[in-house]
Design a protein around this motif. Structure first.
Motif, mmCIF file in Angstrom:
data_model
loop_
_atom_site.group_PDB
_atom_site.id
_atom_site.type_symbol
_atom_site.label_atom_id
_atom_site.label_comp_id
_atom_site.label_asym_id
_atom_site.label_seq_id
_atom_site.Cartn_x
_atom_site.Cartn_y
_atom_site.Cartn_z
ATOM 1 N N PRO A 1 0.820 -1.208 0.000
ATOM 2 C CA PRO A 1 0.000 0.000 0.000
ATOM 3 C C PRO A 1 0.856 1.261 0.000
ATOM 4 O O PRO A 1 2.001 1.251 0.454
ATOM 5 C CB PRO A 1 -0.822 -0.112 1.280
ATOM 6 C CG PRO A 1 -0.026 -0.984 2.186
ATOM 7 C CD PRO A 1 0.761 -1.913 1.294
ATOM 8 N N LEU A 2 0.252 2.326 -0.502
ATOM 9 C CA LEU A 2 0.936 3.610 -0.641
ATOM 10 C C LEU A 2 0.573 4.541 0.515
ATOM 11 O O LEU A 2 -0.521 4.454 1.055
ATOM 12 C CB LEU A 2 0.520 4.290 -1.948
ATOM 13 C CG LEU A 2 0.697 3.490 -3.233
ATOM 14 C CD1 LEU A 2 0.164 4.281 -4.419
ATOM 15 C CD2 LEU A 2 2.148 3.100 -3.441
ATOM 16 N N PRO A 3 1.482 5.449 0.877
ATOM 17 C CA PRO A 3 1.110 6.475 1.844
ATOM 18 C C PRO A 3 0.130 7.461 1.221
ATOM 19 O O PRO A 3 0.083 7.552 -0.017
ATOM 20 C CB PRO A 3 2.432 7.157 2.173
ATOM 21 C CG PRO A 3 3.429 6.700 1.182
ATOM 22 C CD PRO A 3 2.861 5.535 0.454
ATOM 23 N N PRO A 4 -0.638 8.173 2.006
ATOM 24 C CA PRO A 4 -0.620 8.193 3.481
ATOM 25 C C PRO A 4 -1.241 6.924 4.047
ATOM 26 O O PRO A 4 -2.218 6.399 3.520
ATOM 27 C CB PRO A 4 -1.443 9.430 3.832
ATOM 28 C CG PRO A 4 -2.350 9.634 2.664
ATOM 29 C CD PRO A 4 -1.621 9.117 1.460
ATOM 30 N N PHE A 5 -0.649 6.452 5.144
ATOM 31 C CA PHE A 5 -1.068 5.193 5.746
ATOM 32 C C PHE A 5 -2.231 5.379 6.713
ATOM 33 O O PHE A 5 -2.331 6.390 7.396
ATOM 34 C CB PHE A 5 0.098 4.542 6.496
ATOM 35 C CG PHE A 5 1.232 4.169 5.600
ATOM 36 C CD1 PHE A 5 1.079 3.198 4.623
ATOM 37 C CD2 PHE A 5 2.463 4.798 5.709
ATOM 38 C CE1 PHE A 5 2.131 2.849 3.776
ATOM 39 C CE2 PHE A 5 3.521 4.466 4.882
ATOM 40 C CZ PHE A 5 3.356 3.492 3.907
ATOM 41 N N GLU B 1 -0.650 -3.717 7.127
ATOM 42 C CA GLU B 1 -0.391 -4.502 5.922
ATOM 43 C C GLU B 1 1.062 -4.336 5.470
ATOM 44 O O GLU B 1 1.719 -5.319 5.106
ATOM 45 C CB GLU B 1 -1.346 -4.077 4.812
ATOM 46 C CG GLU B 1 -1.164 -4.847 3.525
ATOM 47 C CD GLU B 1 -2.088 -4.405 2.411
ATOM 48 O OE1 GLU B 1 -1.915 -4.914 1.287
ATOM 49 O OE2 GLU B 1 -2.975 -3.545 2.645
ATOM 50 N N LYS B 2 1.575 -3.120 5.498
ATOM 51 C CA LYS B 2 2.956 -2.853 5.093
ATOM 52 C C LYS B 2 3.929 -3.603 5.996
ATOM 53 O O LYS B 2 4.913 -4.183 5.517
ATOM 54 C CB LYS B 2 3.210 -1.343 5.152
ATOM 55 C CG LYS B 2 4.336 -0.860 4.299
ATOM 56 C CD LYS B 2 4.008 -0.940 2.835
ATOM 57 C CE LYS B 2 4.776 0.074 2.022
ATOM 58 N NZ LYS B 2 4.556 -0.105 0.587
ATOM 59 N N LYS C 1 5.343 7.494 7.362
ATOM 60 C CA LYS C 1 6.321 6.879 8.257
ATOM 61 C C LYS C 1 5.666 5.785 9.084
ATOM 62 O O LYS C 1 4.504 5.902 9.469
ATOM 63 C CB LYS C 1 6.932 7.933 9.190
ATOM 64 C CG LYS C 1 7.726 8.970 8.437
ATOM 65 C CD LYS C 1 8.248 10.042 9.368
ATOM 66 C CE LYS C 1 8.975 11.095 8.545
ATOM 67 N NZ LYS C 1 9.292 12.271 9.335
ATOM 68 N N ILE C 2 6.460 4.747 9.351
ATOM 69 C CA ILE C 2 5.999 3.636 10.180
ATOM 70 C C ILE C 2 7.124 3.284 11.148
ATOM 71 O O ILE C 2 8.303 3.242 10.753
ATOM 72 C CB ILE C 2 5.631 2.401 9.325
ATOM 73 C CG1 ILE C 2 4.432 2.703 8.425
ATOM 74 C CG2 ILE C 2 5.347 1.190 10.215
ATOM 75 C CD1 ILE C 2 4.061 1.574 7.473
ATOM 76 N N ALA C 3 6.771 3.014 12.388
ATOM 77 C CA ALA C 3 7.721 2.504 13.379
ATOM 78 C C ALA C 3 7.274 1.099 13.767
ATOM 79 O O ALA C 3 6.079 0.852 13.954
ATOM 80 C CB ALA C 3 7.753 3.404 14.612
ATOM 81 N N VAL C 4 8.231 0.183 13.838
ATOM 82 C CA VAL C 4 7.928 -1.198 14.220
ATOM 83 C C VAL C 4 8.861 -1.628 15.342
ATOM 84 O O VAL C 4 9.951 -1.096 15.515
ATOM 85 C CB VAL C 4 8.075 -2.182 13.036
ATOM 86 C CG1 VAL C 4 7.113 -1.843 11.921
ATOM 87 C CG2 VAL C 4 9.489 -2.243 12.515
ATOM 88 N N ALA D 1 6.345 8.628 -2.079
ATOM 89 C CA ALA D 1 4.934 8.646 -2.491
ATOM 90 C C ALA D 1 4.525 7.375 -3.221
ATOM 91 O O ALA D 1 3.329 7.068 -3.320
ATOM 92 C CB ALA D 1 4.667 9.867 -3.367
ATOM 93 N N HIS D 2 5.491 6.608 -3.720
ATOM 94 C CA HIS D 2 5.206 5.393 -4.473
ATOM 95 C C HIS D 2 5.259 4.137 -3.603
ATOM 96 O O HIS D 2 5.224 3.021 -4.126
ATOM 97 C CB HIS D 2 6.175 5.268 -5.646
ATOM 98 C CG HIS D 2 6.163 6.485 -6.525
ATOM 99 N ND1 HIS D 2 5.085 6.849 -7.294
ATOM 100 C CD2 HIS D 2 7.097 7.444 -6.716
ATOM 101 C CE1 HIS D 2 5.350 7.968 -7.931
ATOM 102 N NE2 HIS D 2 6.568 8.363 -7.586
ATOM 103 N N GLY D 3 5.354 4.315 -2.291
ATOM 104 C CA GLY D 3 5.316 3.184 -1.365
ATOM 105 C C GLY D 3 6.634 2.464 -1.180
ATOM 106 O O GLY D 3 6.681 1.426 -0.522
ATOM 107 N N LEU D 4 7.710 2.992 -1.742
ATOM 108 C CA LEU D 4 9.027 2.393 -1.556
ATOM 109 C C LEU D 4 9.696 3.020 -0.335
ATOM 110 O O LEU D 4 9.604 4.225 -0.113
ATOM 111 C CB LEU D 4 9.899 2.617 -2.791
ATOM 112 C CG LEU D 4 9.397 1.916 -4.053
ATOM 113 C CD1 LEU D 4 10.090 2.476 -5.282
ATOM 114 C CD2 LEU D 4 9.611 0.420 -3.953
ATOM 115 N N MET D 5 10.361 2.184 0.442
ATOM 116 C CA MET D 5 11.007 2.684 1.656
ATOM 117 C C MET D 5 12.310 3.395 1.286
ATOM 118 O O MET D 5 13.207 2.797 0.701
ATOM 119 C CB MET D 5 11.284 1.532 2.624
ATOM 120 C CG MET D 5 11.631 1.997 4.021
ATOM 121 S SD MET D 5 12.030 0.645 5.155
ATOM 122 C CE MET D 5 10.572 -0.368 5.083
#
Length: 138
Positions: free
Chosen positions: A8-12, A19-20, A86-89, A115-119
């Motif tokens: 999936p693409l941001p915004p999350f 899912e990401k 941004k995501i924190a895990v 914007a294309h969902g690549l980290m």
């Protein structure tokens, strides 16, 4: 030329952030460096422990070396927090080192996506703990 995207693409949202995280866990558990590297921008920036890695080619080389040393690798990731891109895990993984001893690694990762969902950025803080084989959870 088609623009590379990784859904999936941001915004999350909470659902797409989860899912990401699950997609990342699944990819890393495949132990396929090429497959894993495709989730990152060509010019991705990493800090993994005290090592700095730049670009997909370095990611592939890093992961090949990692999984040669860390046998029977199994990872679990959990969503900790998220914002627009941004995501924190938090995570833990288990593996056997070169001597056959079991280890558990704990840590946190901070991810930033384009914007294309690549980290684009991945910053990982990791601590290792020797464990007895009977203490394995994964």
């Amino acid at each position: 030329m088609e623009i590379e995207k990784k859904y999936p693409l941001p915004p999350f949202t909470k659902a797409t952030a989860r899912e990401k995280v699950q997609l990342a866990e699944d990819a890393w558990n495949s132990q396929d460096p090429e497959k894993v590297s495709m989730a990152y921008t060509v010019d991705t920036e990493w800090r993994n422990r005290s090592q700095f890695i730049n670009g997909r080619e370095e990611v592939v080389a890093f992961l090949k070396e990692k999984w040669q040393k860390e046998k029977n690798y199994k990872l679990r990731k959990e969503l900790w927090a998220f914002t627009d891109n941004k995501i924190a895990v938090r995570f833990e993984y288990e593996y056997q080192n070169a001597e056959g001893a079991w280890m558990r690694a704990y840590g946190n990762e901070n991810w930033e996506f384009n914007a294309h969902g690549l980290m684009h950025k991945r910053y990982a803080s990791i601590n290792d703990l020797p464990i007895d084989e009977t203490e394995r959870r994964l």
